[in-house]
Design a protein around this motif. Structure first.
Motif, PDB file in Angstrom:
ATOM      1  N   ALA B 166     -16.232 -73.750-130.457  1.00 31.97           N
ATOM      2  CA  ALA B 166     -16.644 -72.415-130.898  1.00 31.97           C
ATOM      3  C   ALA B 166     -15.543 -71.847-131.773  1.00 31.97           C
ATOM      4  O   ALA B 166     -14.435 -72.379-131.822  1.00 31.97           O
ATOM      5  N   ASP B 167     -15.859 -70.761-132.437  1.00 29.39           N
ATOM      6  CA  ASP B 167     -14.822 -70.101-133.222  1.00 29.39           C
ATOM      7  C   ASP B 167     -13.975 -69.173-132.368  1.00 29.39           C
ATOM      8  O   ASP B 167     -12.933 -68.702-132.803  1.00 29.39           O
ATOM      9  N   ASP B 168     -14.422 -68.888-131.150  1.00 31.15           N
ATOM     10  CA  ASP B 168     -13.674 -68.037-130.224  1.00 31.15           C
ATOM     11  C   ASP B 168     -13.403 -68.858-128.966  1.00 31.15           C
ATOM     12  O   ASP B 168     -14.342 -69.295-128.299  1.00 31.15           O
ATOM     13  N   PRO B 169     -12.140 -69.062-128.618  1.00 26.67           N
ATOM     14  CA  PRO B 169     -11.843 -69.887-127.441  1.00 26.67           C
ATOM     15  C   PRO B 169     -12.396 -69.296-126.159  1.00 26.67           C
ATOM     16  O   PRO B 169     -12.733 -70.033-125.233  1.00 26.67           O
ATOM     17  N   GLN B 170     -12.506 -67.968-126.094  1.00 26.99           N
ATOM     18  CA  GLN B 170     -13.042 -67.364-124.870  1.00 26.99           C
ATOM     19  C   GLN B 170     -14.503 -67.794-124.670  1.00 26.99           C
ATOM     20  O   GLN B 170     -14.949 -67.996-123.546  1.00 26.99           O
ATOM     21  N   VAL B 171     -15.228 -67.960-125.766  1.00 26.95           N
ATOM     22  CA  VAL B 171     -16.622 -68.406-125.695  1.00 26.95           C
ATOM     23  C   VAL B 171     -16.687 -69.875-125.262  1.00 26.95           C
ATOM     24  O   VAL B 171     -17.524 -70.256-124.432  1.00 26.95           O
ATOM     25  N   ALA B 172     -15.795 -70.707-125.782  1.00 27.02           N
ATOM     26  CA  ALA B 172     -15.795 -72.127-125.405  1.00 27.02           C
ATOM     27  C   ALA B 172     -15.380 -72.289-123.944  1.00 27.02           C
ATOM     28  O   ALA B 172     -15.991 -73.060-123.194  1.00 27.02           O
ATOM     29  N   VAL B 173     -14.360 -71.567-123.531  1.00 27.24           N
ATOM     30  CA  VAL B 173     -13.899 -71.654-122.139  1.00 27.24           C
ATOM     31  C   VAL B 173     -14.980 -71.141-121.191  1.00 27.24           C
ATOM     32  O   VAL B 173     -15.241 -71.734-120.144  1.00 27.24           O
ATOM     33  N   HIS B 174     -15.622 -70.048-121.567  1.00 31.11           N
ATOM     34  CA  HIS B 174     -16.709 -69.500-120.744  1.00 31.11           C
ATOM     35  C   HIS B 174     -17.812 -70.535-120.523  1.00 31.11           C
ATOM     36  O   HIS B 174     -18.327 -70.686-119.412  1.00 31.11           O
ATOM     37  N   ALA B 175     -18.146 -71.261-121.579  1.00 30.99           N
ATOM     38  CA  ALA B 175     -19.228 -72.249-121.477  1.00 30.99           C
ATOM     39  C   ALA B 175     -18.844 -73.363-120.507  1.00 30.99           C
ATOM     40  O   ALA B 175     -19.604 -73.698-119.584  1.00 30.99           O
ATOM     41  N   VAL B 176     -17.663 -73.925-120.684  1.00 32.91           N
ATOM     42  CA  VAL B 176     -17.239 -75.030-119.814  1.00 32.91           C
ATOM     43  C   VAL B 176     -17.099 -74.546-118.372  1.00 32.91           C
ATOM     44  O   VAL B 176     -17.546 -75.204-117.424  1.00 32.91           O
ATOM     45  N   ARG B 177     -16.502 -73.388-118.207  1.00 31.31           N
ATOM     46  CA  ARG B 177     -16.271 -72.870-116.863  1.00 31.31           C
ATOM     47  C   ARG B 177     -17.587 -72.649-116.122  1.00 31.31           C
ATOM     48  O   ARG B 177     -17.701 -72.948-114.924  1.00 31.31           O
ATOM     49  N   ASN B 178     -18.605 -72.166-116.832  1.00 30.20           N
ATOM     50  CA  ASN B 178     -19.874 -71.917-116.162  1.00 30.20           C
ATOM     51  C   ASN B 178     -20.622 -73.211-115.856  1.00 30.20           C
ATOM     52  O   ASN B 178     -21.297 -73.309-114.825  1.00 30.20           O
ATOM     53  N   LEU B 179     -20.478 -74.210-116.717  1.00 36.27           N
ATOM     54  CA  LEU B 179     -21.110 -75.490-116.404  1.00 36.27           C
ATOM     55  C   LEU B 179     -20.428 -76.126-115.188  1.00 36.27           C
ATOM     56  O   LEU B 179     -21.088 -76.709-114.325  1.00 36.27           O
ATOM     57  N   ILE B 180     -19.118 -76.004-115.099  1.00 37.79           N
ATOM     58  CA  ILE B 180     -18.410 -76.492-113.912  1.00 37.79           C
ATOM     59  C   ILE B 180     -18.906 -75.744-112.669  1.00 37.79           C
ATOM     60  O   ILE B 180     -19.164 -76.340-111.618  1.00 37.79           O
TER      61      ILE B 180
END
Lengths: 404, 404
Positions: B166-180
């Motif tokens: 993503a262009d925003d790391p908070q968005v990328a981290v949010h995605a991975v964290r929620n899939l985990i």
């Protein structure tokens, strides 16, 4: 070999045959995204918090006072260049010596200033050496141990801190990396931290961001516009301590691991009770707007207090801490995984204040003893630095009043 | 408690009393920064490389095939929501159960899609279980050991890979964290990596970025516009192996520590000789433009070859590798410090290809044996995954052709 520069690279890219160049991607912001390096106070404190952080704590390995002073001068010059969107020094052959290593590492070639600020602080241990003991402020003592602390000594403390904040992490990393390079042989990296999502606003012009618990964080932060409060709570005043620190500030860092997997299994009601705010709006429980005053006496439908004595917002509030306030500008972090099947994630807490003895230390004592949020937190790193005031002009350098 | 959503939060913020809201900060881009989740191929491969990465490799801990299939369905639904800028699920009380944990962790509330893509891959070890052995492609074998490898087994391999860009790391981290979070009890985090500066372009519309050696990287990368080359080198074709992987691709990851402090002490001439390109322009030595063809026969003023047999650009060039090409979309990383006074920095190499046996493996064999750059590199993590094709519609889910 013609030496290169970031400015020249931007220009070249702008007229290059490639058409879609770095300049077209990012450079159009031009110099409007430059934060002035000189000023009464150091940039990077009340500067509207940028989105990305690279922080490094360094051990001074040289025992030569003159070498350290030379390094501080070289650093100041390089920081002035880089915050203006320039390279740390020439990329090409240096001073006619073709076999010299470049004076800049190159990875920011073509990138704009991206609101880069570089802020320096001095740790307590530095004052045991270099004839500085008489200049050590009384408040600059290693932080006490707090209840529940699980600190890693190798990730704590340090002689010198450098905080680089920017809207582009490549720009922040480039700045820190080049200052380390310039310090080779005189300083050594003690620990380092990247952060990606600012967790506080430092200006009324910024929206309140969210931490990795998913809550708005820093709603009641000290803001750049509160001039009187900054004087009372942020900037070291004449008479507070040694003269060299007047106009400076104390910087506390705490790396706080968040046990997000455990947090994610708790109910919304429990999360909101622990924080003392609604997750959606950020409003204090019992109110409707994020910036509404905290109502310590509000009760729910069941007659019980909405804000338990152990809620974070109550314990951290100035009214329960003799009016103590700090300017926070922390960042979220994810440092890979912990080897136990979980993300290693949390908050890299950063707070600036006039005196830690009346601000961070008593507030953290209270939080450490009673905050129900502690069940989900582990403090793994801690440090305190004294940050000198800003630079008065091109002849000034970081620490001049301290070493001069 | 009314459930919240990212869309609703954006709307509320837009009309809120605060005036300067998250929507004003970032949301105005609206839905134009959304990458379609469905399609013939998975998004996140030829998608123009976003600026930030969160990558996670997971071990499957459940032994229940149906549980795994249910998880893949749940993940697909959540990924579809999040790539559209929505939450992974309701933030508020779920399905009338007020004490249930929220179905989204909240830290991306108010943030736009930010070009988020989520890409999944399956590792070799997964096919030893769940009745999948007959479906295992011949090319999906753990990568061989290469000369000089210093791999950390705990940071290598994995049953399932999820790449969030993503262009925003908070968005990328949010995605991975929620899939985990959704996978809790069925999968466990094996290793995870954040990256901050893309080191390749995957589209002719993107400028070539720089790696932490300060050089442009990926100039000759496979690009989204090269349809014929993508067919030949990127996408698994009918008849290549089991049918479920047709339209998919093999993903190789390598975490490559760069000894940047040593590199920074070498001269510009030495750096350029090792890479085989000029640092400023990125042009191959002996040429003038970044995209000029590499001239293997060029000689310098001294009559010696400009491109030594050990230069990186020569060894990695398709002409010296039987035409092998890959689509790279790696990222720079800095993971704090290494405890020895240095930054722990480097390149998280990511490459997609039609068949690793004719692409990454022979190219890396050649580089590992002869590349002079190896003096400055340490490969510490390695993994291979088979990434299925894209999703055909809302009823499709990740792995349906494999498990169905």
């Amino acid at each position: 070999m013609t030496p290169l520069s970031r400015r020249r690279a931007l220009t070249l890219a702008g007229v290059g045959a490639a058409g879609l160049s770095l300049a077209a991607d990012r450079g159009l912001i031009g110099k409007s995204d430059e934060i002035p390096f000189l000023g009464q106070y150091q940039a990077g404190i009340v500067t509207p918090a940028q989105d990305r952080l690279h922080f490094v704590a360094l051990d001074v390995t040289t025992r030569d006072r003159d070498r350290l002073i030379k390094l501080l001068k070289d650093w100041t010059a390089a920081a002035a260049r880089m915050t203006a969107g320039r390279d740390a020094g020439e990329i090409g052959a240096v001073a006619g010596i073709p076999e010299a290593p470049p004076d800049d590492t190159g990875e920011a070639l073509g990138l704009p200033p991206a609101h880069l600020t570089i802020t320096i602080g001095f740790g307590p241990a530095l004052f045991d050496r270099f004839g500085l003991s008489a200049q050590r402020p009384a408040a600059l003592e290693e932080l006490p141990r707090f209840t529940g602390d699980t600190l890693d000594a190798a990730l704590s403390g340090g002689d010198i801190a450098i905080q680089a904040c920017a809207d582009d992490p490549q720009v922040a990393v480039h700045a820190v990396r080049n200052l380390i390079r310039i310090g080779m042989g005189a300083v050594s990296v003690r620990w380092s931290q990247l952060g990606f999502g600012r967790t506080s606003s430092t200006s009324t012009g910024q929206a309140t961001p969210r931490n990795l618990f998913g809550f708005k964080d820093g709603t009641r932060n000290l803001k750049a516009e509160e001039t009187d409060a900054l004087r009372d709570h942020l900037w070291v005043q004449p008479g507070d301590g040694p003269e060299w620190l007047t106009g400076g500030s104390y910087l506390v860092t705490r790396k706080i691991r968040m046990l997000i997997e455990t947090w994610d299994r708790s109910s919304l009601t429990e999360q909101e009770t622990i924080v003392g705010r609604y997750k959606g709006s950020g409003a204090p429980l019992g109110t409707s707007g994020e910036f509404d005053e905290v109502d310590f006496d509000s009760v729910g439908a069941d007659g019980q207090p909405l804000l338990p004595a152990t809620s974070h917002v109550r314990l951290a509030h100035p009214d329960t801490n003799s009016g103590a306030r700090m300017l926070r500008r922390g960042y979220n972090f994810v440092d890979g995984s912990d080897g136990l099947g979980r993300l290693n994630a949390g908050l890299f807490f950063i707070a600036y204040q006039r005196d830690p003895r009346t601000a961070f230390i008593p507030v953290q004592r209270s939080l450490a003893a009673r905050d129900e949020m502690n069940e989900y937190l582990r403090h793994v790193s801690s440090a305190l630095f004294a940050c000198p005031p800003g630079l008065s002009g091109p002849e000034d350098y970081w620490g001049r009043a301290l070493f001069g």
